[in-house]
Design a protein around this motif. Structure first.
Motif, PDB file in Angstrom:
ATOM      1  N   ARG A  70       3.868   4.754  -6.050  1.00 46.04           N
ATOM      2  CA  ARG A  70       4.004   6.210  -6.110  1.00 46.04           C
ATOM      3  C   ARG A  70       5.420   6.694  -5.810  1.00 46.04           C
ATOM      4  N   THR A  71       6.143   5.957  -4.936  1.00 48.62           N
ATOM      5  CA  THR A  71       7.432   6.480  -4.459  1.00 48.62           C
ATOM      6  C   THR A  71       8.594   5.847  -5.224  1.00 48.62           C
ATOM      7  N   LYS A  72       9.232   6.704  -6.066  1.00 47.87           N
ATOM      8  CA  LYS A  72      10.284   6.212  -6.955  1.00 47.87           C
ATOM      9  C   LYS A  72      11.424   5.546  -6.183  1.00 47.87           C
ATOM     10  N   ASN A 132      -2.914  -6.669  -8.938  1.00 46.82           N
ATOM     11  CA  ASN A 132      -3.432  -5.428  -8.358  1.00 46.82           C
ATOM     12  C   ASN A 132      -3.271  -5.521  -6.850  1.00 46.82           C
ATOM     13  N   ASN A 133      -2.146  -5.005  -6.365  1.00 48.43           N
ATOM     14  CA  ASN A 133      -1.799  -5.174  -4.950  1.00 48.43           C
ATOM     15  C   ASN A 133      -1.847  -3.863  -4.158  1.00 48.43           C
ATOM     16  N   ALA A 134      -1.682  -2.708  -4.836  1.00 51.10           N
ATOM     17  CA  ALA A 134      -1.617  -1.437  -4.087  1.00 51.10           C
ATOM     18  C   ALA A 134      -2.868  -1.282  -3.233  1.00 51.10           C
ATOM     19  N   HIS A 179     -14.494   1.503   5.906  1.00 53.40           N
ATOM     20  CA  HIS A 179     -14.266   1.825   4.489  1.00 53.40           C
ATOM     21  C   HIS A 179     -13.441   0.735   3.807  1.00 53.40           C
ATOM     22  N   TYR A 180     -12.415   0.254   4.525  1.00 50.85           N
ATOM     23  CA  TYR A 180     -11.509  -0.775   3.989  1.00 50.85           C
ATOM     24  C   TYR A 180     -12.250  -2.111   3.851  1.00 50.85           C
ATOM     25  N   SER A 181     -13.030  -2.480   4.879  1.00 50.05           N
ATOM     26  CA  SER A 181     -13.777  -3.743   4.828  1.00 50.05           C
ATOM     27  C   SER A 181     -14.735  -3.739   3.639  1.00 50.05           C
ATOM     28  N   GLU A 211       2.988  -9.227   8.385  1.00 48.64           N
ATOM     29  CA  GLU A 211       3.881  -8.153   8.834  1.00 48.64           C
ATOM     30  C   GLU A 211       4.484  -7.418   7.635  1.00 48.64           C
ATOM     31  N   THR A 212       4.078  -6.179   7.447  1.00 50.82           N
ATOM     32  CA  THR A 212       4.576  -5.331   6.355  1.00 50.82           C
ATOM     33  C   THR A 212       4.632  -3.886   6.888  1.00 50.82           C
ATOM     34  N   PRO A 213       5.157  -2.942   6.094  1.00 46.90           N
ATOM     35  CA  PRO A 213       5.158  -1.549   6.568  1.00 46.90           C
ATOM     36  C   PRO A 213       3.752  -1.039   6.938  1.00 46.90           C
TER      37      PRO A 213
HETATM   38  P1  NAP Z   1       2.518  -1.851   2.086  1.00 48.27           P
HETATM   39  O1  NAP Z   1       3.871  -2.397   2.337  1.00 48.27           O
HETATM   40  O2  NAP Z   1       2.144  -0.536   2.652  1.00 48.27           O
HETATM   41  O3  NAP Z   1       2.275  -1.886   0.511  1.00 48.27           O
HETATM   42  C1  NAP Z   1       1.324  -1.128  -0.150  1.00 48.27           C
HETATM   43  C2  NAP Z   1       1.999  -0.512  -1.361  1.00 48.27           C
HETATM   44  O4  NAP Z   1       1.013   0.156  -2.136  1.00 48.27           O
HETATM   45  C3  NAP Z   1       3.055   0.506  -0.963  1.00 48.27           C
HETATM   46  O5  NAP Z   1       4.294   0.126  -1.532  1.00 48.27           O
HETATM   47  C4  NAP Z   1       2.545   1.818  -1.527  1.00 48.27           C
HETATM   48  O6  NAP Z   1       3.638   2.551  -2.028  1.00 48.27           O
HETATM   49  C5  NAP Z   1       1.584   1.358  -2.635  1.00 48.27           C
HETATM   50  N1  NAP Z   1       0.521   2.311  -2.880  1.00 48.27           N
HETATM   51  C6  NAP Z   1      -0.317   2.870  -1.981  1.00 48.27           C
HETATM   52  N2  NAP Z   1      -1.137   3.734  -2.587  1.00 48.27           N
HETATM   53  C7  NAP Z   1      -0.815   3.715  -3.901  1.00 48.27           C
HETATM   54  C8  NAP Z   1      -1.299   4.419  -5.047  1.00 48.27           C
HETATM   55  N3  NAP Z   1      -2.288   5.301  -4.961  1.00 48.27           N
HETATM   56  N4  NAP Z   1      -0.714   4.177  -6.237  1.00 48.27           N
HETATM   57  C9  NAP Z   1       0.292   3.276  -6.349  1.00 48.27           C
HETATM   58  N5  NAP Z   1       0.786   2.597  -5.313  1.00 48.27           N
HETATM   59  C10 NAP Z   1       0.236   2.819  -4.098  1.00 48.27           C
HETATM   60  O7  NAP Z   1       1.396  -2.856   2.628  1.00 48.27           O
HETATM   61  P2  NAP Z   1       1.079  -4.400   2.335  1.00 48.27           P
HETATM   62  O8  NAP Z   1       0.634  -4.940   3.627  1.00 48.27           O
HETATM   63  O9  NAP Z   1       2.164  -5.060   1.592  1.00 48.27           O
HETATM   64  O10 NAP Z   1      -0.225  -4.260   1.424  1.00 48.27           O
HETATM   65  C11 NAP Z   1      -0.327  -4.812   0.124  1.00 48.27           C
HETATM   66  C12 NAP Z   1      -1.767  -5.194  -0.135  1.00 48.27           C
HETATM   67  O11 NAP Z   1      -2.148  -6.247   0.763  1.00 48.27           O
HETATM   68  C13 NAP Z   1      -2.783  -4.064   0.098  1.00 48.27           C
HETATM   69  O12 NAP Z   1      -3.778  -4.105  -0.890  1.00 48.27           O
HETATM   70  C14 NAP Z   1      -3.367  -4.411   1.461  1.00 48.27           C
HETATM   71  O13 NAP Z   1      -4.664  -3.882   1.620  1.00 48.27           O
HETATM   72  C15 NAP Z   1      -3.378  -5.924   1.370  1.00 48.27           C
HETATM   73  N6  NAP Z   1      -3.468  -6.620   2.650  1.00 48.27           N
HETATM   74  C16 NAP Z   1      -2.465  -6.511   3.574  1.00 48.27           C
HETATM   75  C17 NAP Z   1      -2.591  -7.200   4.775  1.00 48.27           C
HETATM   76  C18 NAP Z   1      -1.529  -7.138   5.845  1.00 48.27           C
HETATM   77  O14 NAP Z   1      -1.769  -7.641   6.945  1.00 48.27           O
HETATM   78  N7  NAP Z   1      -0.372  -6.560   5.586  1.00 48.27           N
HETATM   79  C19 NAP Z   1      -3.721  -7.976   5.034  1.00 48.27           C
HETATM   80  C20 NAP Z   1      -4.710  -8.068   4.065  1.00 48.27           C
HETATM   81  C21 NAP Z   1      -4.571  -7.390   2.866  1.00 48.27           C
HETATM   82  P3  NAP Z   1       3.593   4.151  -2.266  1.00 48.27           P
HETATM   83  O15 NAP Z   1       2.982   4.726  -1.015  1.00 48.27           O
HETATM   84  O16 NAP Z   1       5.011   4.512  -2.475  1.00 48.27           O
HETATM   85  O17 NAP Z   1       2.760   4.352  -3.477  1.00 48.27           O
END
Ligand code: NAP
Length: 254
Positions: free
Chosen positions: A37-39, A90-92, A158-160, A193-195
């Motif tokens: 979403r964020t350019k 499909n990661n978002a 909800h997430y689970s 570890e991510t945002p």
């Molecule tokens: P992240 O850095 O917050 O990445 C998620 C990305 O998804 C962000 O860049 C966000 O960017 C984008 N996003 C969110 N809503 C969106 C939308 N409606 N349309 C398009 N883009 C969207 O977190 P991450 O940890 O890397 O997460 C990536 C994936 O891994 C997710 O599916 C998360 O559930 C999964 N996951 C993460 C962990 C963990 O411990 N980190 C564990 C298990 C699973 P914008 O807000 O700019 O759109």
């Protein structure tokens, strides 16, 4: 160069696991389309990737993956620019903490939308481009699910639920796309570890409890998940479809 001459779309590629996956695909020869979403976040990630590529291998496409019109525009952009698609990640996704009795219907719907409906929507709109790719070429969808889809996490009902559904949706889609030689799998990260997780990890007690609950006694890095996503997406995993790969540092065995 496992992805030479291949085109890959990664959703949520502006940060975290998605950015690491985009970097990995590009490093191994793919043209990558970063959606999110964020350019500004996408531009920053693409700049870093292109600085390491000898050509312009990263392109951005700002889009909300829960919005049908945005997703249709993304499909059109890929068709116009590349004609076909080889890899979709499909990661978002994401979530907020809330107890079941305090979760509003809107929060419930928002979490389903971003984690589950988006996977359906993007797969549906982009599948025809994957089906079009030349016979014999590697074609694959990787859905990022979660450890929470296997073992319900505290205060993320909800997430689970959404991530468990992603794992089963993956199997249903794998069945439908198998006749077209498009493989569909999911990867379930543990704690990385991510945002998304950084704010929680600043709490020392919480960080210690994560380490205690992980057999390898540490959180994972985005690159450690991207490595597995890349393997599953590559032709090295050519006989793998409808599977889920848990990458959790041994959380489930503790
Ligand atoms: P992240 O850095 O917050 O990445 C998620 C990305 O998804 C962000 O860049 C966000 O960017 C984008 N996003 C969110 N809503 C969106 C939308 N409606 N349309 C398009 N883009 C969207 O977190 P991450 O940890 O890397 O997460 C990536 C994936 O891994 C997710 O599916 C998360 O559930 C999964 N996951 C993460 C962990 C963990 O411990 N980190 C564990 C298990 C699973 P914008 O807000 O700019 O759109």
């Amino acid at each position: 160069m496992r992805f030479e001459n291949q085109t890959a779309v990664i959703t949520g590629a502006g940060s975290g696991i998605g950015e690491a996956a985009a970097k990995r695909f590009a490093k191994e020869g793919a043209n990558v389309i970063l959606a999110g979403r964020t350019k500004e976040k996408l531009e920053k990630a693409a700049r870093k990737i292109n600085a390491e590529c000898e050509r312009e291998c990263a392109h951005i496409f700002p889009a909300d993956v829960t919005d049908e019109e945005d997703v249709k525009r993304l499909a059109q952009f890929i068709e116009d620019k590349y004609g076909e698609l080889h890899i979709l990640v499909n990661n978002a996704g994401g979530s907020v903490h809330s107890k079941i009795l305090e979760t509003t219907v809107q929060q419930w719907k928002d979490v389903q939308d971003v984690n589950l409906t988006s996977v359906f929507l993007v797969s549906k709109e982009l599948a025809r481009l994957l089906m079009k790719a030349e016979n014999g070429t590697n074609r694959s969808i990787v859905n990022v699910a979660s450890l929470s889809g296997h073992k319900a996490g505290a205060h993320i009902p909800h997430y689970s639920a959404a991530k468990a559904a992603v794992i089963n949706f993956t199997k249903a889609l794998a069945f439908e796309l198998a006749p077209y030689q498009v493989r569909v799998n999911s990867v379930s990260p543990g704690f990385v570890e991510t945002p998304l997780t950084k704010p929680g990890l600043k709490n020392e007690r919480f960080a210690q409890s994560i380490e205690r609950n992980t057999a390898l006694r540490r959180v994972g890095t985005p690159d450690e998940i991207a490595n597995v996503i890349a393997f599953v997406a590559s032709s090295e995993a050519s006989y793998m479809t409808g599977s889920d790969v848990l990458v959790d540092g041994g959380w489930l065995i503790v």
